[in-house]
Design an enzyme around this catalytic site. Structure first.
Site, PDB file in Angstrom:
ATOM      1  N   GLY A  56      -7.541 114.987 -37.475  1.00  0.00           N
ATOM      2  CA  GLY A  56      -6.594 114.599 -36.244  1.00  0.00           C
ATOM      3  C   GLY A  56      -5.029 114.630 -36.580  1.00  0.00           C
ATOM      4  N   CYS A  83     -10.678 115.331 -43.622  1.00  0.00           N
ATOM      5  CA  CYS A  83      -9.039 115.558 -43.354  1.00  0.00           C
ATOM      6  C   CYS A  83      -8.346 114.224 -43.207  1.00  0.00           C
ATOM      7  CB  CYS A  83      -8.630 116.590 -42.451  1.00  0.00           C
ATOM      8  SG  CYS A  83      -6.989 117.101 -42.213  1.00  0.00           S
ATOM      9  N   TYR A  84      -7.998 113.949 -41.887  1.00  0.00           N
ATOM     10  CA  TYR A  84      -7.291 112.701 -41.392  1.00  0.00           C
ATOM     11  C   TYR A  84      -8.560 111.614 -41.515  1.00  0.00           C
ATOM     12  CZ  TYR A  84      -5.416 109.137 -38.822  1.00  0.00           C
ATOM     13  OH  TYR A  84      -4.935 107.655 -38.351  1.00  0.00           O
ATOM     14  N   HIS A 175     -11.886 121.255 -43.921  1.00  0.00           N
ATOM     15  CA  HIS A 175     -12.486 121.219 -42.809  1.00  0.00           C
ATOM     16  C   HIS A 175     -13.871 122.155 -43.074  1.00  0.00           C
ATOM     17  CE1 HIS A 175      -9.823 119.368 -39.913  1.00  0.00           C
ATOM     18  NE2 HIS A 175      -9.013 119.589 -40.767  1.00  0.00           N
ATOM     19  N   GLU A 177     -16.455 122.014 -41.073  1.00  0.00           N
ATOM     20  CA  GLU A 177     -16.982 122.505 -39.725  1.00  0.00           C
ATOM     21  C   GLU A 177     -16.701 123.766 -39.366  1.00  0.00           C
ATOM     22  OE1 GLU A 177     -14.551 120.239 -40.663  1.00  0.00           O
ATOM     23  OE2 GLU A 177     -13.325 119.716 -38.641  1.00  0.00           O
ATOM     24  N   SER A 228     -25.671 126.247  -7.043  1.00  0.00           N
ATOM     25  CA  SER A 228     -24.903 127.230  -6.609  1.00  0.00           C
ATOM     26  C   SER A 228     -25.442 128.568  -7.179  1.00  0.00           C
ATOM     27  CB  SER A 228     -23.347 127.071  -7.532  1.00  0.00           C
ATOM     28  OG  SER A 228     -23.648 127.006  -8.911  1.00  0.00           O
ATOM     29  N   GLY A 230     -25.435 129.494 -10.265  1.00  0.00           N
ATOM     30  CA  GLY A 230     -24.981 129.354 -11.869  1.00  0.00           C
ATOM     31  C   GLY A 230     -25.804 128.528 -12.699  1.00  0.00           C
ATOM     32  N   VAL A 231     -25.702 128.638 -13.953  1.00  0.00           N
ATOM     33  CA  VAL A 231     -26.572 128.247 -14.939  1.00  0.00           C
ATOM     34  C   VAL A 231     -26.813 126.862 -14.662  1.00  0.00           C
ATOM     35  CG1 VAL A 231     -27.130 128.304 -17.136  1.00  0.00           C
ATOM     36  CG2 VAL A 231     -25.973 130.346 -16.253  1.00  0.00           C
ATOM     37  N   ASP A 232     -25.857 125.959 -14.940  1.00  0.00           N
ATOM     38  CA  ASP A 232     -25.869 124.700 -15.111  1.00  0.00           C
ATOM     39  C   ASP A 232     -26.566 123.781 -13.953  1.00  0.00           C
ATOM     40  OD1 ASP A 232     -24.182 125.401 -17.129  1.00  0.00           O
ATOM     41  OD2 ASP A 232     -22.329 124.773 -16.193  1.00  0.00           O
ATOM     42  N   SER A 233     -26.181 124.449 -12.599  1.00  0.00           N
ATOM     43  CA  SER A 233     -26.905 123.748 -11.533  1.00  0.00           C
ATOM     44  C   SER A 233     -28.193 124.214 -11.292  1.00  0.00           C
ATOM     45  CB  SER A 233     -26.110 124.001 -10.006  1.00  0.00           C
ATOM     46  OG  SER A 233     -26.125 125.168  -9.681  1.00  0.00           O
ATOM     47  N   LYS A 374     -23.031 124.268 -23.573  1.00  0.00           N
ATOM     48  CA  LYS A 374     -23.419 125.313 -22.772  1.00  0.00           C
ATOM     49  C   LYS A 374     -24.779 126.132 -23.496  1.00  0.00           C
ATOM     50  CE  LYS A 374     -22.332 128.056 -19.254  1.00  0.00           C
ATOM     51  NZ  LYS A 374     -21.920 127.306 -17.801  1.00  0.00           N
TER      52      LYS A 374
END
Ligand code: XMP
Length: 518
Positions: A56, A83-84, A175, A177, A228, A230-233, A374
């Site tokens: 952070g 870290c933090y 870090h 990650e 729509s 799109g992928v998500d919908s 995603k």
């Protein structure tokens, strides 16, 4: 069956989401929660098997430094401070943190092993004496409590890796990650092993779990979903359809701002292939007449958003007796990020989605993707049998081509744009570049320029091409096409699209640009 959960406590690091990414790559389920929302209730709900404290931007030496409740150190599960996260852990457990003058480290650094090799470091320091890590700290730990021991040091971080082997509390100044910490993933995996986490978060298991949950929540009631294409919908709709079949009705609004052949393709896939209950409404005239004369980007967005809600509401009322609204909200949309700036953030663009609906219509929300990133949604889409060319589609904004047509929108300009865009995307696919690019599209500029074609003078619009690489759309780089690709594409567009006589390529990154032009 419930998966083991790792709780990530967020202190506002730019890379907190990467911790979650790494864990998910190991098929481990995790949730990110801000440090000031950690309480007994959340703990009881999650029952985490391990905790990771993120980095952070604050200093633990500040009097109002963000700190989690003391109770997290008494839950009895392994904890990894980063870290933090390391520094606040030391401050709370009796160590010391010193301000950084002269000892700050940003970027690449090398850590050397110290004392015995612990399980957390299995597979590290095997090949070389030092490990390359990525640091980003001003303060550093300068003393540790007696139950802790040092296991790694760097030039400016004498306590780069520390731990209490009995309690399985570990902390690192760097870090693990980020990819620049070359063996960071191994360290994280070792920590998960120490916590005895099971690596069983698979999309197949998620699919079954989600379907059962939807069945339980919805019962006999009706659900609507704005589709729509799109992928998500799409993934949301198909998943819910698998759970409750005919009780789901999807609404697809053709607003006249879709790409070439888009509406036909979407409607065909969802009715012929997936047999969804789909209401396709054609409201091109309504949208285009309301957009007539508007050139301000925000006004366009707001007009489209408002009309969309009106149309959707009207159709939903026709279906009648609907109790739920399904939305394709993703995990990055719901992570409550920690803001240290205090003030409200500036609206760059009013994004259009159906988020405003439930208030008006008194519907309960179902958001079956809200635990997923995603790429996980794409895997789930595959699991559900959605064809690859739909799953890998580039994002397409809610306001559609309206924001790719700067200035006033006309039917003529939209048609020109659709044709140019189709040729451009086709070229990208033919050259095998589609999946290397986050998003590509054409823009029709509100300028006409002079050209010469054959022996005649032309006076036509300019088309700008945009292609970017990105991880999440928050930042982006332009895609470095070969010159040959660009000239071939420009020639094809100019030769085949009436109304365009000049093509340019946009090489602006985000920031300072945005991905869309409006
Ligand atoms: P910008 O232009 O803000 O876009 O850099 C970032 C990403 O968001 C998409 N975008 C939208 N998506 N509704 C959406 O669902 C919107 O109103 C909207 N505006 C932009 C854009 O296409 C890019 O992927």
């Amino acid at each position: 069956m419930r998966n083991d959960v790792v709780l990530i406590v967020d202190f506002g690091s730019q890379v907190t989401q990467l911790i979650a990414r790494r864990l998910r790559e190991f098929k481990v389920y995790c949730e990110i929660h801000p440090y000031n929302k950690i309480n007994v209730e959340l703990n009881n709900k999650l029952n985490p098997k391990a905790i990771i404290l993120s980095g952070g931007p604050a200093s633990v030496l500040d009097h109002d430094a963000p700190r989690p409740p003391d109770s997290i150190f008494h839950i009895g599960v392994p904890i990894l401070g980063i870290c933090y996260g390391q520094q606040i852990m030391m401050k709370m457990l009796g160590g010391k943190v010193t301000s950084g003058s002269g000892t700050a480290e940003f970027g690449k650094s090398y850590v050397k092993q110290k004392n015995e090799k612990i399980k957390l470091l299995d597979g590290l320091f095997d090949k070389y004496e030092t490990e390359q890590v990525w640091m980003s700290h001003g303060d550093h730990v300068s003393a540790i409590p007696s139950n802790f021991k040092v296991f790694g040091t760097s030039e400016n971080a004498p306590f780069a890796i520390i731990g209490d082997n009995e309690k399985h509390f570990y902390a690192v100044q760097f870090h693990p990650e980020v990819v620049h910490t070359l063996n960071g993933k191994i360290l994280i995996k070792n920590f998960l092993d120490l916590a005895d986490i099971s690596f069983d978060w698979t999309m197949q298991a998620y699919r079954e779990k989600a379907i059962n949950e939807i069945k339980n929540i919805v019962g006999e009631k009706k659900v609507i979903c704005a589709l729509s294409g799109g992928v998500d919908s799409s993934v949301t709709a198909i998943l819910i359809h698998k759970a409750i079949g005919e009780q789901l009705t999807c609404i697809y609004v053709d607003n006249g701002l879709m790409r070439k052949k888009e509406s036909e393709e979407v409607i065909k896939l969802y009715t012929d292939h997936f047999k969804l209950n789909l209401v396709a409404v054609h409201e091109e005239n309504l949208f285009l007449s309301n957009l007539n004369g508007i050139s301000d980007p925000e006004e366009k967005r707001k007009t489209i958003g408002k009309l969309f809600i009106e149309v959707f509401e009207k159709e939903a009322l026709k279906i009648g007796d609907v109790s739920f609204l399904a939305q394709g909200t993703l995990y990055p949309d719901v992570i409550e990020s920690v803001s240290f700036s205090g003030g409200p953030s500036v609206t760059i663009k009013s994004h259009h989605n159906v988020g405003g609906l439930p208030d008006i219509m008194n519907l309960k929300l179902i958001e079956p993707l809200k635990e997923l990133f995603k790429d996980e949604v794409r895997i789930l889409g595959k699991e559900l049998g959605i064809p690859d060319n739909f799953i890998q589609r580039h994002p397409f904004p809610g306001p559609g081509l309206a924001i790719r047509c700067p200035g006033e929108i006309t039917v003529e300009k939209l048609d020109i744009l659709r044709n140019a865009d189709a040729i451009y995307i086709d070229q990208i696919k033919k050259h095998g570049l589609y999946n290397k690019i986050w998003q590509a599209f054409a823009v029709i500029l509100p300028v006409k320029t002079v050209g010469v074609m054959g022996d005649s003078r032309t006076y036509d619009y300019v088309c700008a091409l945009r292609a970017v690489t990105s991880i999440d759309g928050m930042t982006a780089d332009y895609y470095p096409f070969e010159h040959e690709f660009l000239s071939e594409t420009a020639t094809k567009i100019i030769n085949n699209v009436n109304g365009i006589n000049r093509v340019t390529y946009d090489i602006t990154s985000k920031p300072p640009g945005t991905i869309e032009w409006e």
